[in-house]
Design a protein around this motif. Structure first.
Motif, PDB file in Angstrom:
ATOM      1  N   PHE A  30       0.858  -1.181   0.000  1.00 28.36           N
ATOM      2  CA  PHE A  30       0.000   0.000   0.000  1.00 28.36           C
ATOM      3  C   PHE A  30       0.893   1.229   0.000  1.00 28.36           C
ATOM      4  N   LEU A  31       0.701   2.090  -1.003  1.00 29.31           N
ATOM      5  CA  LEU A  31       1.496   3.303  -1.140  1.00 29.31           C
ATOM      6  C   LEU A  31       0.623   4.515  -0.823  1.00 29.31           C
ATOM      7  N   PRO A  32       0.842   5.168   0.306  1.00 28.95           N
ATOM      8  CA  PRO A  32       0.031   6.344   0.651  1.00 28.95           C
ATOM      9  C   PRO A  32       0.389   7.523  -0.242  1.00 28.95           C
ATOM     10  N   GLN A  33      -0.576   8.407  -0.439  1.00 26.83           N
ATOM     11  CA  GLN A  33      -0.370   9.604  -1.237  1.00 26.83           C
ATOM     12  C   GLN A  33      -0.636  10.828  -0.375  1.00 26.83           C
ATOM     13  N   ASN A  34       0.287  11.772  -0.398  1.00 29.43           N
ATOM     14  CA  ASN A  34       0.070  12.997   0.358  1.00 29.43           C
ATOM     15  C   ASN A  34      -1.146  13.742  -0.145  1.00 29.43           C
ATOM     16  N   SER A  35      -1.864  14.364   0.768  1.00 30.41           N
ATOM     17  CA  SER A  35      -3.087  15.134   0.524  1.00 30.41           C
ATOM     18  C   SER A  35      -4.306  14.244   0.319  1.00 30.41           C
ATOM     19  N   GLN A  36      -4.148  12.923   0.396  1.00 29.11           N
ATOM     20  CA  GLN A  36      -5.312  12.059   0.280  1.00 29.11           C
ATOM     21  C   GLN A  36      -6.000  11.921   1.634  1.00 29.11           C
ATOM     22  N   ASN A  37      -7.310  11.760   1.594  1.00 32.76           N
ATOM     23  CA  ASN A  37      -8.050  11.446   2.809  1.00 32.76           C
ATOM     24  C   ASN A  37      -7.838   9.975   3.135  1.00 32.76           C
ATOM     25  N   ILE A  38      -7.562   9.701   4.399  1.00 28.37           N
ATOM     26  CA  ILE A  38      -7.276   8.316   4.768  1.00 28.37           C
ATOM     27  C   ILE A  38      -7.778   8.034   6.181  1.00 28.37           C
ATOM     28  N   THR A  39      -8.304   6.851   6.368  1.00 25.04           N
ATOM     29  CA  THR A  39      -8.652   6.361   7.696  1.00 25.04           C
ATOM     30  C   THR A  39      -8.018   4.991   7.877  1.00 25.04           C
ATOM     31  N   ILE A  40      -7.296   4.838   8.964  1.00 22.74           N
ATOM     32  CA  ILE A  40      -6.650   3.568   9.296  1.00 22.74           C
ATOM     33  C   ILE A  40      -7.205   3.098  10.632  1.00 22.74           C
ATOM     34  N   LYS A  41      -7.713   1.874  10.648  1.00 23.24           N
ATOM     35  CA  LYS A  41      -8.245   1.296  11.873  1.00 23.24           C
ATOM     36  C   LYS A  41      -7.432   0.058  12.252  1.00 23.24           C
ATOM     37  N   PHE A  42      -7.011   0.008  13.494  1.00 19.41           N
ATOM     38  CA  PHE A  42      -6.302  -1.157  14.002  1.00 19.41           C
ATOM     39  C   PHE A  42      -7.165  -1.875  15.031  1.00 19.41           C
ATOM     40  N   ASN A  43      -7.207  -3.196  14.924  1.00 21.03           N
ATOM     41  CA  ASN A  43      -7.812  -4.037  15.949  1.00 21.03           C
ATOM     42  C   ASN A  43      -6.675  -4.511  16.854  1.00 21.03           C
ATOM     43  N   LEU A  44      -6.664  -4.024  18.075  1.00 17.13           N
ATOM     44  CA  LEU A  44      -5.554  -4.298  18.996  1.00 17.13           C
ATOM     45  C   LEU A  44      -5.781  -5.495  19.897  1.00 17.13           C
ATOM     46  N   SER A  45      -6.828  -6.255  19.622  1.00 18.76           N
ATOM     47  CA  SER A  45      -7.157  -7.368  20.512  1.00 18.76           C
ATOM     48  C   SER A  45      -6.206  -8.551  20.350  1.00 18.76           C
ATOM     49  N   THR A  46      -5.636  -8.698  19.140  1.00 11.27           N
ATOM     50  CA  THR A  46      -4.752  -9.842  18.876  1.00 11.27           C
ATOM     51  C   THR A  46      -3.537  -9.380  18.081  1.00 11.27           C
ATOM     52  N   HIS A  47      -2.370  -9.841  18.492  1.00 11.75           N
ATOM     53  CA  HIS A  47      -1.121  -9.473  17.817  1.00 11.75           C
ATOM     54  C   HIS A  47      -0.549 -10.703  17.119  1.00 11.75           C
ATOM     55  N   TYR A  48      -0.319 -10.587  15.809  1.00 14.68           N
ATOM     56  CA  TYR A  48       0.092 -11.721  14.996  1.00 14.68           C
ATOM     57  C   TYR A  48       1.557 -11.635  14.567  1.00 14.68           C
ATOM     58  N   CYS A  49       2.116 -12.774  14.234  1.00 17.07           N
ATOM     59  CA  CYS A  49       3.438 -12.842  13.611  1.00 17.07           C
ATOM     60  C   CYS A  49       3.366 -12.147  12.253  1.00 17.07           C
ATOM     61  N   THR A  50       4.377 -11.371  11.924  1.00 12.76           N
ATOM     62  CA  THR A  50       4.385 -10.625  10.655  1.00 12.76           C
ATOM     63  C   THR A  50       4.927 -11.429   9.488  1.00 12.76           C
ATOM     64  N   GLY A  51       5.323 -12.682   9.731  1.00 14.64           N
ATOM     65  CA  GLY A  51       5.841 -13.505   8.644  1.00 14.64           C
ATOM     66  C   GLY A  51       7.355 -13.432   8.536  1.00 14.64           C
ATOM     67  N   TRP A  52       7.876 -13.868   7.391  1.00 11.64           N
ATOM     68  CA  TRP A  52       9.333 -13.904   7.247  1.00 11.64           C
ATOM     69  C   TRP A  52       9.783 -13.280   5.935  1.00 11.64           C
ATOM     70  N   HIS A  53      11.055 -12.919   5.897  1.00 11.23           N
ATOM     71  CA  HIS A  53      11.643 -12.184   4.774  1.00 11.23           C
ATOM     72  C   HIS A  53      12.840 -12.963   4.242  1.00 11.23           C
ATOM     73  N   ASP A  54      12.909 -13.125   2.936  1.00 13.82           N
ATOM     74  CA  ASP A  54      14.043 -13.797   2.296  1.00 13.82           C
ATOM     75  C   ASP A  54      15.121 -12.751   2.020  1.00 13.82           C
ATOM     76  N   LEU A  55      16.215 -12.812   2.758  1.00 12.13           N
ATOM     77  CA  LEU A  55      17.271 -11.819   2.616  1.00 12.13           C
ATOM     78  C   LEU A  55      17.896 -11.823   1.221  1.00 12.13           C
ATOM     79  N   LYS A  56      17.916 -12.980   0.578  1.00 12.97           N
ATOM     80  CA  LYS A  56      18.560 -13.076  -0.724  1.00 12.97           C
ATOM     81  C   LYS A  56      17.692 -12.490  -1.835  1.00 12.97           C
ATOM     82  N   THR A  57      16.414 -12.830  -1.849  1.00 11.34           N
ATOM     83  CA  THR A  57      15.538 -12.393  -2.946  1.00 11.34           C
ATOM     84  C   THR A  57      14.783 -11.104  -2.630  1.00 11.34           C
ATOM     85  N   GLY A  58      14.677 -10.762  -1.335  1.00 11.38           N
ATOM     86  CA  GLY A  58      13.917  -9.582  -0.949  1.00 11.38           C
ATOM     87  C   GLY A  58      12.421  -9.838  -0.822  1.00 11.38           C
TER      88      GLY A  58
END
Length: 297
Positions: A30-58
């Motif tokens: 998701f690429l935000p754009q300046n001057s755009q209207n935006i609403t971001i909602k977070f559900n803080l009840s549960t915190h999940y693993c963010t996954g993994w990253h391949d250092l070689k391929t990106g």
């Protein structure tokens, strides 16, 4: 259900979020754009693993176990081992093969300018360019030089950080306060060059004579202001956080929006791992009953 997997900048030096769908395994940018209207909602009840990253391929991948974690951790042990990255590798008793391969590639040493009183030294993988500096929210920077391995770069970083008035770490709450500091490019450049000369004199070394670089153009249309309200100080429903307004800047991982005549700040990296919803329909934010500048404390 989308999880905020990463908040930062992409290889094109644009602010971005990575949103992970644990059900499908898909990851969207998701690429935000300046001057755009935006609403971001977070559900803080549960915190999940963010996954993994391949250092070689990106590449980035969702957590295969959809693991639920304590909020102080962003990766489960499986995803952490798959990624194999430790930014403080020099303090670790052992490092992964992935980390060793990365460390054997060129890294550069930099000075990051946040204010005249706060200059930070750091190292970064050369292929990332200025992304690490942008994610930290540095106003300007100076590259001291590129070295063949991370270990060599780190040896310089360690020595420089021991010199007076040069920092190895600057916490985000201080970076937020420093947004009140007026940024003058010429003044910043002069301070960076003076700091390099100070380091060379004290360590008896000579670094590359690179010119300082301004980073402010990457962040948006922020004007220094004391009247910033932290979104956490607003009144939110239980287990929810809502950020809404006209987006004006993304300085490092701090997002700023104008709403209801106020300037709101969201330290978005703090909410990595939580369920997220993004849309363009503005919603009212319940401001603090006693509004005051975050710079008053």
């Amino acid at each position: 259900m989308l999880i905020l997997a990463q908040a930062g900048f992409n290889k094109n030096n644009k602010p971005r979020l990575l949103l992970a769908n644990n059900k499908t395994g898909e990851i969207k940018e998701f690429l935000p754009q300046n001057s755009q209207n935006i609403t971001i909602k977070f559900n803080l009840s549960t915190h999940y693993c963010t996954g993994w990253h391949d250092l070689k391929t990106g590449e980035n991948f969702t957590c295969p176990d959809k693991a639920v974690l304590d909020s102080k951790y962003n990766q489960c042990s499986k995803c952490q081992n798959k990624t194999g990255f430790n930014p403080a590798f020099y303090h670790a008793s052992s490092i992964s093969p992935q980390q060793q391969e990365r460390n054997n590639q060129p890294h550069f040493v930099y000075l990051a300018y946040f204010s005249d009183e706060y200059i930070k030294v750091g190292i970064s993988f050369h292929q990332r360019g200025i992304v690490r500096l942008l994610e930290q929210g540095a106003r300007a920077y100076l590259s001291l030089g590129e070295f063949t391995t991370a270990d060599i770069a780190r040896s310089y970083e360690a020595k420089i950080s021991k010199l007076p008035n040069i920092y190895e770490n600057i916490k985000n709450n201080l970076k937020i306060k420093l947004l009140n500091s007026e940024f003058n490019k010429q003044k910043a450049f002069k301070k960076l060059v003076q700091t390099r000369s100070f380091i060379e004199e004290n360590l008896k070394v000579a670094f590359d004579k690179n010119s300082p670089e301004d980073l402010s153009s990457y962040y948006g249309n922020f004007i220094n202001s004391k009247n910033i309200i932290l979104i956490e100080d607003c009144q939110n429903p239980k287990n929810e956080l809502i950020f809404s307004g006209k987006l004006i800047a993304q300085i490092g991982c701090n997002w700023l929006a104008e709403t209801q005549g106020e300037l709101l700040l969201l330290p978005i990296k703090k909410y990595v791992g939580y369920q997220i919803e993004i849309n363009n329909d503005l919603t009212d934010i319940k401001m603090p009953e006693v509004q005051g500048s975050l710079f008053d404390f």
